[in-house]
Write an enzyme that holds these catalytic residues in place. Structure first.
Site, PDB file in Angstrom:
ATOM      1  N   ALA A   1       1.621  -0.294  10.830  1.00 22.12           N
ATOM      2  CA  ALA A   1       1.359  -1.692  10.502  1.00 22.12           C
ATOM      3  C   ALA A   1       0.534  -1.739   9.227  1.00 22.12           C
ATOM      4  O   ALA A   1       0.031  -0.712   8.765  1.00 22.12           O
ATOM      5  CB  ALA A   1       0.600  -2.373  11.628  1.00 22.12           C
TER       6      ALA A   1
ATOM      7  N   HIS B   1      -6.944  -2.660  14.944  1.00 22.56           N
ATOM      8  CA  HIS B   1      -7.160  -1.872  13.721  1.00 22.56           C
ATOM      9  C   HIS B   1      -6.873  -2.719  12.469  1.00 22.56           C
ATOM     10  O   HIS B   1      -7.695  -2.791  11.558  1.00 22.56           O
ATOM     11  CB  HIS B   1      -6.267  -0.631  13.758  1.00 22.56           C
ATOM     12  N   GLU B   2      -5.725  -3.346  12.463  1.00 26.33           N
ATOM     13  CA  GLU B   2      -5.354  -4.132  11.266  1.00 26.33           C
ATOM     14  C   GLU B   2      -6.308  -5.318  11.111  1.00 26.33           C
ATOM     15  O   GLU B   2      -6.711  -5.666  10.005  1.00 26.33           O
ATOM     16  CB  GLU B   2      -3.906  -4.616  11.354  1.00 26.33           C
TER      17      GLU B   2
ATOM     18  N   HIS C   1      -9.588  -4.258   9.616  1.00 28.00           N
ATOM     19  CA  HIS C   1      -9.511  -4.000   8.171  1.00 28.00           C
ATOM     20  C   HIS C   1      -9.911  -5.228   7.354  1.00 28.00           C
ATOM     21  O   HIS C   1     -10.261  -5.101   6.182  1.00 28.00           O
ATOM     22  CB  HIS C   1      -8.084  -3.621   7.768  1.00 28.00           C
TER      23      HIS C   1
ATOM     24  N   GLU D   1       0.859  -1.178   0.000  1.00 34.37           N
ATOM     25  CA  GLU D   1       0.000   0.000   0.000  1.00 34.37           C
ATOM     26  C   GLU D   1       0.901   1.235   0.000  1.00 34.37           C
ATOM     27  O   GLU D   1       1.864   1.256   0.761  1.00 34.37           O
ATOM     28  CB  GLU D   1      -0.903   0.036   1.251  1.00 34.37           C
TER      29      GLU D   1
ATOM     30  N   GLU E   1      -2.419  -4.112   6.861  1.00 27.26           N
ATOM     31  CA  GLU E   1      -3.481  -5.116   6.957  1.00 27.26           C
ATOM     32  C   GLU E   1      -3.493  -6.146   5.829  1.00 27.26           C
ATOM     33  O   GLU E   1      -4.571  -6.680   5.514  1.00 27.26           O
ATOM     34  CB  GLU E   1      -4.827  -4.391   6.973  1.00 27.26           C
TER      35      GLU E   1
ATOM     36  N   GLU F   1     -10.181   3.835   6.145  1.00 24.77           N
ATOM     37  CA  GLU F   1      -9.389   4.268   7.303  1.00 24.77           C
ATOM     38  C   GLU F   1     -10.234   4.981   8.369  1.00 24.77           C
ATOM     39  O   GLU F   1     -10.104   4.687   9.557  1.00 24.77           O
ATOM     40  CB  GLU F   1      -8.210   5.141   6.860  1.00 24.77           C
TER      41      GLU F   1
HETATM   42  N1  0A1 Z   1      -3.205   0.821   5.847  1.00 22.98           N
HETATM   43  C1  0A1 Z   1      -2.320   0.868   6.976  1.00 22.98           C
HETATM   44  C2  0A1 Z   1      -1.365   1.978   6.986  1.00 22.98           C
HETATM   45  C3  0A1 Z   1      -0.294   1.985   5.979  1.00 22.98           C
HETATM   46  C4  0A1 Z   1      -0.366   2.839   4.913  1.00 22.98           C
HETATM   47  C5  0A1 Z   1       0.660   2.962   4.006  1.00 22.98           C
HETATM   48  C6  0A1 Z   1       1.767   2.203   4.221  1.00 22.98           C
HETATM   49  O1  0A1 Z   1       2.822   2.338   3.379  1.00 22.98           O
HETATM   50  C7  0A1 Z   1       2.884   3.461   2.593  1.00 22.98           C
HETATM   51  C8  0A1 Z   1       1.872   1.321   5.274  1.00 22.98           C
HETATM   52  C9  0A1 Z   1       0.816   1.213   6.148  1.00 22.98           C
HETATM   53  C10 0A1 Z   1      -3.158   1.097   8.205  1.00 22.98           C
HETATM   54  O2  0A1 Z   1      -4.095   1.888   8.170  1.00 22.98           O
HETATM   55  O3  0A1 Z   1      -2.871   0.522   9.220  1.00 22.98           O
HETATM   56 ZN    ZN Z   2      -5.847   1.491   8.619  1.00 17.61          ZN
END
Ligand code: 0A1
Ligand code: ZN
Length: 898
Positions: free
Chosen positions: A271, A306-307, A310, A127, A273, A329
């Site tokens: 972290a 949280h993770e 998701h 991500e 997900e 989010e």
């Molecule tokens: N989706 C994850 C957060 C996250 C976003 C971007 C990242 O790399 C650019 C890494 C993690 C969460 O909301 O926990």
């Molecule tokens: Zn998240």
């Protein structure tokens, strides 16, 4: 990726792809310097899109071969980041296959996006757009496919091979591949590429089997380096609690046979997900009483949850495009906030649990005000669903996450718990397995609630800026009525000058002269009702008339922080002190103390000769000595507001003057209330083994705060207590709290204590992060103190520091830039020059981390003219740096734009 001219991506430009992917078969021949990735795709014409070429995206990839239906395509258009292939009519049917071989070098990947190495293992982070750094792919969240993954690697170095879903095969490789083994994984659920993950490393596992609500047995695994496996217990317990909570509160069940969590030391964020294979920054996973504080324990539980949450809100139903990020989010943060509140309240259920819940809410409000309000008032201000971006990684913001969660919370307030749950149920029944938008979510919430009108509510997704709600009340003694006028306005933000009125739920109470809430009766109502009720403000201004009152009430507005707005209400000091002592809503009681402290801080900052008012100290004393109040609540209410938040409230912002004011306040509160603080330390001292428990944590927090005030004021007895507690501590919360008190003081003992702490934890990277952060954030308490910058420079060359490790950068540089404004903004400009130097150095390795550090100066126009004159050339210096990343270019470019 390096770009010369930043490209702006617009939400309005969204187009579905002509070709999407249904199946992905990946093969990895893993090697740090030379990894071969073979990708076999089944592609399908997208009937919902106009005809067009097959589009594949890539970033820093070496393309070895490309075949469509077994043949080299005739005339592919290939750039560094994009391949377009026309699929000719006769070839086409409605599906084609592609086989793409790519070569990458994970050990050279210092951006930690894509496939990279960390402490000898392989890890991924996809991500938002990391998958295209692994192989050519239509790397967008609206492409959802089934993945099968084969990993091959050296067996001795990488005994553990993990990917998403279920393990369907493993073994040693045959001749010619001695010493290598493989594992094959299949994910039964469709997913977008950003949820792909792999891990190949030498890890140990902590595992548990549990039964889900439908009676299925599932395997839970937490993987980490062997020497940290004894630190995974709390994360495992947290995971199980999260699974149970999602079953009970939302009826959502774990959908896999196996759910894995892996710790990694080098990670840009908290972290991730990834489906069935969450990857965690080790600081948000590993804890023992000896190494982690109460706050760490709470954060770990929240992030594990949280993770996990998701899995439904994000993975089963995902985002159509990255502008919709808050869809997953904001909603998931709201869910984790509710989870934590329920867990904390449950642990102290015998005391009612309400205070624990309120304390959690206050924590969340503090974060919102300290991080999101400034963002909303600066050059990066954006709606929770942005309209444009240059680099999506810059939009993992407090606005998308925290304000996004507030927007969901307001929906919850408007629809009620049951209505909200009905909306969630309908959301999953419509959209499971799909990539959708925020409009889809809000529409379904309306549909599930008899067409509840949410049209105006959608403006929360469209407008940036923190709304102001101005409240004024008129008491009419003749008829016993109180007329409350609420008026709203939202300030202009970059690119958005005109704002429309929002739907703002304002929870209101009225306090009588005896300090008790009165039952509320609005004009036209027959009977008085509850003591708190939610008024719906939808116009520019509205009038609410309360009747049947025996005397003039004191209004308590925005209870529970019912909307993410700034409440403007004229209250004199006496009224703030009254609410500090009596407001039945803990959030507002805390807020009254914050407002009072803010008022004093800003007055002292404006007048270096001014004294801390006695009435203010007295109000603090009353709260401190109110034994009926939960210590955790008292610790929050008696802590001064954060510097970042106060600077946001000061115009022009003058960090040095504010620091001077805060130092005087700490000293006055420490010295005048010395006996009370000492009493707290004595009474609330805990004996016995550490346990993570909100009651104990609250006592430790209040004792640590007491030591802070005492040490700041140089109270001899307090310093002696801090030293003793530091030496005798049996857990990190107490040891670090005592150390922090000493370091935040003029005591000569601070140096030896820092050394002792370092020696004790010298081999523990996570604990050393605390040691770095504490020094970077320390204030100067005497004229002889070394400047923070001088300390930070020395620490930069400490053998355990590394610019390549994000945690180290956040601890040392992040703390200095963000949490020590009084020193960072030194009048000689040395901090600003240092900032530019470090941002440029970091950018060459890791643009995401550099951009986060760059953001420390984005609100520079709010500072004094002298500081602005010092900052501007440094912003320009960064902007002129050769090969600047799109990430930093966007932040600094927006900061200097007129
Ligand atoms: N989706 C994850 C957060 C996250 C976003 C971007 C990242 O790399 C650019 C890494 C993690 C969460 O909301 O926990
Ligand atoms: Zn998240």
């Amino acid at each position: 990726m390096r770009t010369e001219t930043p490209q702006t991506i617009l939400r309005s430009d969204y187009q579905p792809l002509a070709w999407t992917v249904t199946d992905v078969d990946l093969h990895f021949a893993l090697d740090p310097a030379n990894t071969l990735v073979t990708s076999r795709l089944t592609l399908k014409r997208n009937p919902a899109a106009p005809a067009g070429p097959l589009v594949l995206l890539g970033d820093e990839l070496e393309l070895m071969s490309l075949k469509i239906d077994g043949c080299e395509p005739a005339a592919p258009r290939i750039t560094d980041t994009r391949i377009e292939i026309d699929i000719s009519g006769d070839l086409a049917g409605d599906t084609v296959s592609a086989e793409i071989v790519t070569r990458i070098a994970p050990e050279k990947n210092t951006s930690l996006s894509g496939l990279y190495t960390s402490r000898g293992g392989f890890f991924t982070q996809c991500e938002a757009e990391g998958f295209r750094r692994i192989t050519w792919f239509p790397d967008r969240p609206d492409v959802m496919a089934r993945f099968t993954v084969t990993l091959e690697a050296d067996k001795a170095k990488y005994p553990v091979l993990l990917s998403n879903g279920n393990l369907i095969g493993q073994g040693d490789l045959a001749d010619g591949n001695t010493g290598r083994h493989f594992a094959r994984w299949e994910d039964p659920f469709v997913k977008p590429s950003y949820l792909f993950a792999l891990v190949a490393a030498d890890l140990a596992v902590n595992e548990r089997k549990i039964k889900t609500m439908s009676g299925r047995e599932v395997l839970l695994q937490i993987w980490t380096e062997a020497d940290a496996i004894d630190r995974t217990g709390h994360a495992m317990e947290s995971l199980i609690r999260a699974i149970r909570w999602d079953e009970e509160r939302f009826g959502l069940e774990l959908d896999l046979e196996r759910f894995m969590v892996v710790a990694v030391s080098d990670f840009n964020m908290g972290a991730m997900e990834n489906k069935g294979l969450n990857i965690f920054n080790s600081k948000l996973l590993l804890a023992t009483p000896e190494t982690a504080t109460d706050v760490d324990y709470e954060n770990i539980e929240a992030v594990v949850a949280h993770e996990y949450f998701h899995n439904w809100t994000g993975n089963r139903v995902t985002c159509r495009d990255w502008f919709q990020l808050t869809l997953k989010e904001g909603l998931t943060v709201f869910r984790d906030q509710e989870f934590t509140a329920d867990m904390l309240a449950g642990m102290v259920a015998n005391e009612g649990g309400d205070s624990a819940r309120a304390v959690k809410r206050i924590d969340d409000v503090r974060v919102l005000r300290a991080a999101q309000f400034p963002e909303d008032a600066g050059p990066m201000a954006h709606p929770i669903r942005p309209d444009s971006y240059q680099e999506i990684n810059n939009f993992y913001t407090a606005t998308v996450y925290e304000k996004g969660a507030e927007v969901i919370r307001m929906l919850h307030t408007l629809l009620g718990q049951e209505g909200f749950r009905n909306g969630m149920d309908l959301y999953f029944s419509y959209f499971d397995g799909q990539a959708v938008t925020c409009d889809d979510f809000v529409e379904v919430m309306s549909e599930a609630n008899n067409g509840f009108d949410l049209d105006q509510f959608m403006r929360w997704y469209e407008q940036a800026g923190t709304p102001r709600v101005k409240a004024s009340g008129v008491w009419n003694a003749a008829d016993g009525s109180y007329t409350l006028t609420l008026a709203q306005s939202t300030p202009a933000t970059p690119g958005q000058h005109v704002k429309q009125p929002l739907v703002i739920p304002v929870a209101v109470g009225l306090i009588g002269a005896d300090g008790r809430d009165v039952a509320l009766r609005l004009e036209g109502e027959a009977q008085p009702g509850a003591t708190t009720r939610v008024l719906k403000l939808t116009e520019d201004a509205q009038v609410f008339r309360f009747v049947g009152l025996a005397g003039e009430p004191v209004p308590s507005l925005l209870r529970g922080f019912s909307a993410p707005v700034i409440l403007e209400l004229d209250e004199d000091d006496a009224r703030l002190a009254f609410r500090m002592a009596h407001d039945a809503d803990p959030c507002n009681r805390w807020d009254a103390a914050q407002r009072y402290a803010e008022r004093v801080a800003l007055a002292l900052a404006a007048d270096p000769a001014a004294m801390v008012p006695e009435a203010f100290v007295a109000a603090f004393r009353t709260l401190l000595n109110d034994g009926a109040l939960d210590p955790a609540f008292r610790a929050q209410a008696l802590a001064l507001p954060g510097e970042a938040y106060l600077l946001e409230r000061m115009l022009p912002a003058d960090p040095a003057a504010l620091r001077g004011a805060l130092v005087r306040m700490m000293r006055a509160l420490g010295a005048t209330l010395a006996a009370d603080w000492l009493d707290v330390v004595e009474r609330l001292q805990l004996a016995g083994a550490y346990r993570y428990h909100p009651g104990d944590a609250g006592r430790r927090a209040l004792v640590n705060l007491a030591l802070r005030y005492l040490a700041a004021a140089g109270v001899g007895e307090g310093l002696a207590l801090a030293e003793a507690r530091f030496a005798a501590a049996t857990n990190m919360t107490e040891r670090f709290g005592a150390l922090a008190a000493l370091v935040q003081s003029a005591s000569p003992a601070r140096t030896a204590a820092l050394q002792a702490f370092h020696d004790r934890h010298r081999d523990d990277a996570l604990v050393l992060d605390k040691w770095f952060a504490l020094q970077a954030g320390a204030w100067s308490w005497d004229a002889a103190a070394e400047s923070a910058l001088a300390r930070v420079r020395v620490l930069l060359s400490d053998p355990s520091f590394s610019l390549s490790n994000p945690n180290k950068v956040y601890a040392l540089l992040g703390t200095f830039f963000r949490a020590n404004p009084g020193e960072f903004h030194a009048a000689d400009g040395s901090g600003h020059a240092f900032w530019a130097e470090q941002v440029i150095a970091l950018d060459a390795r890791n643009p995401q981390v550099a951009a986060r550090m760059a953001r420390a100066l984005e609100n520079w126009r709010r500072f004094t003219p002298t500081l602005q004159a010092s900052i501007r050339p440094q912003l320009e210096r960064v902007l002129a740096a050769e090969g600047l990343s799109a990430d930093v270019a966007e932040i600094v470019g927006k900061a200097v734009a007129e």
